[in-house]
Design an enzyme around this catalytic site. Structure first.
Site, PDB file in Angstrom:
ATOM      1  N   GLU A 136      32.316 -45.028   6.471  1.00  0.00           N
ATOM      2  CA  GLU A 136      32.434 -43.563   6.605  1.00  0.00           C
ATOM      3  C   GLU A 136      33.263 -42.978   5.463  1.00  0.00           C
ATOM      4  O   GLU A 136      32.939 -41.928   4.913  1.00  0.00           O
ATOM      5  CB  GLU A 136      33.057 -43.222   7.962  1.00  0.00           C
ATOM      6  CG  GLU A 136      32.123 -43.570   9.117  1.00  0.00           C
ATOM      7  CD  GLU A 136      32.791 -43.409  10.463  1.00  0.00           C
ATOM      8  OE1 GLU A 136      33.760 -44.147  10.740  1.00  0.00           O
ATOM      9  OE2 GLU A 136      32.356 -42.554  11.237  1.00  0.00           O
TER      10      GLU A 136
ATOM     11  N   ALA B 104      38.251 -49.153  10.705  1.00  0.00           N
ATOM     12  CA  ALA B 104      39.535 -48.737  11.271  1.00  0.00           C
ATOM     13  C   ALA B 104      40.266 -49.989  11.731  1.00  0.00           C
ATOM     14  O   ALA B 104      39.634 -50.998  12.056  1.00  0.00           O
ATOM     15  CB  ALA B 104      39.290 -47.817  12.454  1.00  0.00           C
TER      16      ALA B 104
ATOM     17  N   GLY C 164      34.843 -47.366   9.690  1.00  0.00           N
ATOM     18  CA  GLY C 164      35.565 -46.290   9.000  1.00  0.00           C
ATOM     19  C   GLY C 164      35.548 -46.452   7.488  1.00  0.00           C
ATOM     20  O   GLY C 164      35.686 -45.471   6.749  1.00  0.00           O
TER      21      GLY C 164
ATOM     22  N   GLU D 107      30.697 -50.144  15.177  1.00  0.00           N
ATOM     23  CA  GLU D 107      31.478 -49.607  16.308  1.00  0.00           C
ATOM     24  C   GLU D 107      30.844 -49.883  17.658  1.00  0.00           C
ATOM     25  O   GLU D 107      31.541 -50.114  18.652  1.00  0.00           O
ATOM     26  CB  GLU D 107      31.664 -48.085  16.148  1.00  0.00           C
ATOM     27  CG  GLU D 107      32.574 -47.664  15.010  1.00  0.00           C
ATOM     28  CD  GLU D 107      31.874 -47.505  13.673  1.00  0.00           C
ATOM     29  OE1 GLU D 107      30.722 -47.961  13.508  1.00  0.00           O
ATOM     30  OE2 GLU D 107      32.496 -46.922  12.771  1.00  0.00           O
TER      31      GLU D 107
HETATM   32  N1  COA Z   1      40.882 -54.107  12.081  1.00  0.00           N
HETATM   33  C1  COA Z   1      41.936 -54.937  12.157  1.00  0.00           C
HETATM   34  N2  COA Z   1      41.939 -56.162  11.619  1.00  0.00           N
HETATM   35  C2  COA Z   1      40.826 -56.576  10.986  1.00  0.00           C
HETATM   36  C3  COA Z   1      39.690 -55.774  10.868  1.00  0.00           C
HETATM   37  C4  COA Z   1      39.738 -54.466  11.456  1.00  0.00           C
HETATM   38  N3  COA Z   1      38.723 -53.621  11.365  1.00  0.00           N
HETATM   39  N4  COA Z   1      38.739 -56.462  10.203  1.00  0.00           N
HETATM   40  C5  COA Z   1      39.274 -57.655   9.895  1.00  0.00           C
HETATM   41  N5  COA Z   1      40.540 -57.731  10.377  1.00  0.00           N
HETATM   42  C6  COA Z   1      41.468 -58.852  10.244  1.00  0.00           C
HETATM   43  C7  COA Z   1      41.100 -60.004  11.194  1.00  0.00           C
HETATM   44  O1  COA Z   1      41.584 -59.768  12.489  1.00  0.00           O
HETATM   45  C8  COA Z   1      41.786 -61.163  10.503  1.00  0.00           C
HETATM   46  O2  COA Z   1      43.172 -61.078  10.765  1.00  0.00           O
HETATM   47  P1  COA Z   1      43.985 -62.431  11.193  1.00  0.00           P
HETATM   48  O3  COA Z   1      43.849 -63.340   9.986  1.00  0.00           O
HETATM   49  O4  COA Z   1      45.382 -61.942  11.408  1.00  0.00           O
HETATM   50  O5  COA Z   1      43.307 -62.978  12.405  1.00  0.00           O
HETATM   51  C9  COA Z   1      41.616 -60.826   9.009  1.00  0.00           C
HETATM   52  O6  COA Z   1      41.374 -59.420   8.948  1.00  0.00           O
HETATM   53  C10 COA Z   1      40.443 -61.527   8.356  1.00  0.00           C
HETATM   54  O7  COA Z   1      39.272 -61.241   9.100  1.00  0.00           O
HETATM   55  P2  COA Z   1      38.303 -62.375   9.695  1.00  0.00           P
HETATM   56  O8  COA Z   1      37.579 -61.788  10.864  1.00  0.00           O
HETATM   57  O9  COA Z   1      39.032 -63.654   9.908  1.00  0.00           O
HETATM   58  O10 COA Z   1      37.301 -62.560   8.474  1.00  0.00           O
HETATM   59  P3  COA Z   1      35.788 -63.085   8.533  1.00  0.00           P
HETATM   60  O11 COA Z   1      35.379 -63.329   7.117  1.00  0.00           O
HETATM   61  O12 COA Z   1      35.633 -64.200   9.497  1.00  0.00           O
HETATM   62  O13 COA Z   1      34.936 -61.835   9.099  1.00  0.00           O
HETATM   63  C11 COA Z   1      34.293 -59.511   9.251  1.00  0.00           C
HETATM   64  C12 COA Z   1      34.824 -60.645   8.367  1.00  0.00           C
HETATM   65  C13 COA Z   1      34.352 -58.228   8.446  1.00  0.00           C
HETATM   66  C14 COA Z   1      32.847 -59.818   9.670  1.00  0.00           C
HETATM   67  C15 COA Z   1      35.178 -59.393  10.530  1.00  0.00           C
HETATM   68  O14 COA Z   1      36.530 -59.349  10.131  1.00  0.00           O
HETATM   69  C16 COA Z   1      34.911 -58.176  11.368  1.00  0.00           C
HETATM   70  O15 COA Z   1      33.909 -58.127  12.096  1.00  0.00           O
HETATM   71  N6  COA Z   1      35.811 -57.165  11.310  1.00  0.00           N
HETATM   72  C17 COA Z   1      35.742 -55.983  12.139  1.00  0.00           C
HETATM   73  C18 COA Z   1      34.707 -55.020  11.617  1.00  0.00           C
HETATM   74  C19 COA Z   1      34.579 -53.814  12.514  1.00  0.00           C
HETATM   75  O16 COA Z   1      34.205 -53.907  13.667  1.00  0.00           O
HETATM   76  N7  COA Z   1      34.899 -52.645  11.958  1.00  0.00           N
HETATM   77  C20 COA Z   1      34.776 -51.383  12.659  1.00  0.00           C
HETATM   78  C21 COA Z   1      36.040 -51.014  13.301  1.00  0.00           C
HETATM   79  S1  COA Z   1      35.887 -49.475  14.187  1.00  0.00           S
END
Ligand code: COA
Length: 262
Positions: free
Chosen positions: A116, A69, A113, A136
Site C-alpha cells: 500500500e 504492518a 501495508g 491481510e
Molecule cells: N510484522 C511483524 N513482524 C514481521 C512481519 C510483519 N508484517 N513480517 C515478518 N516479520 C518478522 C517475523 O516475525 C520474523 O521475526 P522473528 O525472527 O523475531 O521471528 C522476521 O520478521 C523474519 O520473518 P520470517 O517470517 O522468519 O521470514 P520468512 O522468510 O520465513 O517469511 C514472509 C517471509 C514475508 C513470507 C513472512 O515473514 C510473512 O508472511 N510476513 C507477514 C506478511 C504479512 O502478513 N503482512 C501483512 C501484515 S497486515
C-alpha cells in the site's frame, strides 16, 4: 538500546535525491508506529528542503522492502486503539500528495501495508527478486492503508479482487504485466538504475515537477472533462514562472536550463 531509542528510518543524500531507508531488516522492515512517525517527521522536513528534488523510499537489507504492518502491534488492540494508530495525517496520503516526486525502490518482499505504501508513491521500480501481495485476508482483516482503493485503480478490479481475496503473492514479472509496478531491474542493478532516474527527475524545475504531479494526481479524482480543464489552468499557470521563461530560452539558445524554482 531498545529499538524505540534507535532510528528506524535512515536518510541519505545523493545530489538532489534523498533516500529514506526503513531500517528494521530483522523484522523485514515491518511498518511499526515508530516507522510511520519517523517517516512523517522526515517528510515534513524534506518538503521544505529546497536542496531535495526527489525522494526514494526503500527497505534495508536484501530481503524485504516492507513486509507489511507490524503484526505484533495488532495483538490485543481495541478498535479505538487501532483508530488512534490510524490517525490523520496518514503516511500513505502524505506521500501521494507530497509536492515532490516519490519513487518506491522495491528490493524484496512488498506486502500488505508495504504494498500500500508503494502504491502511494509516484512510481514503483523493483528488483527481479521482489514479491508482492496483500495477505491481510489471512489475518482476518482487510487492507487498511488504501489497498482496496489504490490497487484496483492500478491493476483493474479483477486482479485487485484476486490479490486481496486470495492473499496470494506474485513475482516481479507478473506485477509488471498487470501494472502494479513500472520497471523491473536485475536485483544487483536496482539501486544504480533507480538513482539514475531519480537524479534525472530531480534535475528538473522543482516548481514544474510539483505542478505536473498535482495535475497527474488530479486525474485520480476528477472526471476527464474536469481534469482536462484543470490541466489547462495549470499549464497556463506555468507561463507565469521564471522557470518556464528559462526553459524556453535555454532551448532556443541551445544551452542547459538553470532552474530557479520560481
Ligand atoms: N510484522 C511483524 N513482524 C514481521 C512481519 C510483519 N508484517 N513480517 C515478518 N516479520 C518478522 C517475523 O516475525 C520474523 O521475526 P522473528 O525472527 O523475531 O521471528 C522476521 O520478521 C523474519 O520473518 P520470517 O517470517 O522468519 O521470514 P520468512 O522468510 O520465513 O517469511 C514472509 C517471509 C514475508 C513470507 C513472512 O515473514 C510473512 O508472511 N510476513 C507477514 C506478511 C504479512 O502478513 N503482512 C501483512 C501484515 S497486515
Amino acid at each position: 538500546m531498545s529499538e524505540s531509542n534507535q532510528s528506524v528510518v535512515l536518510v541519505e543524500r545523493e545530489g538532489r535525491v534523498a533516500i529514506l531507508t526503513i531500517n528494521r531488516p530483522e523484522k523485514l522492515n515491518a511498518l511499526s508506529q515508530q516507522v510511520r512517525d519517523e517517516m512523517l517527521e522526515h517528510l515534513t522536513a524534506l518538503e521544505n528542503d529546497d536542496s531535495v528534488g526527489c525522494l526514494v523510499i526503500t527497505g534495508a537489507g536484501d530481503k524485504a522492502f516492507i513486509a507489511g504492518a507490524d503484526i505484533s502491534e495488532f495483538d490485543g488492540r481495541s478498535p479505538m486503539d487501532q483508530r488512534h494508530a490510524m490517525r490523520i495525517p496518514r503516511l500513505y496520503d502524505v506521500m501521494s500528495t507530497f509536492p515532490k516526486p516519490v519513487i518506491a525502490m522495491i528490493n524484496g518482499f512488498c506486502l500488505g501495508g508495504g504494498c500500500e505504501l508503494s502504491m502511494s508513491c509516484d512510481m514503483r521500480i523493483v528488483s527481479d527478486q521482489a514479491r508482492f501481495g496483500q495477505p491481510e485476508i489471512k489475518l482476518g482483516i482487510i487492507p487498511g492503508g488504501g489497498g482496496t482503493q489504490r490497487l484496483p485503480r492500478l491493476v483493474g478490479m479483477g486482479q485487485a479482487m484476486r490479490l486481496i481475496l486470495s492473499g496470494d503473492m506474485i513475482r516481479a514479472d507478473e506485477a509488471l504485466r498487470i501494472g502494479l509496478v513500472d520497471i523491473v531491474h536485475p536485483h544487483e542493478e536496482l539501486r544504480v538504475k533507480t538513482l539514475e532516474l531519480a537524479q534525472r527527475i530531480a534535475s528538473m524545475s522543482p516548481l514544474t515537477l510539483k505542478v505536473a504531479k498535482e495535475s497527474l494526481r488530479a486525474s485520480e479524482r476528477l472526471a476527464i472533462e474536469e481534469g482536462i480543464l484543470y490541466e489547462r489552468d495549470l499549464f497556463c499557470l506555468c507561463f507565469s514562472t521564471e522557470d518556464m521563461k528559462e526553459g524556453v530560452s535555454a532551448f532556443l539558445e541551445k544551452r542547459q536550463a538553470e532552474w530557479k524554482g520560481r
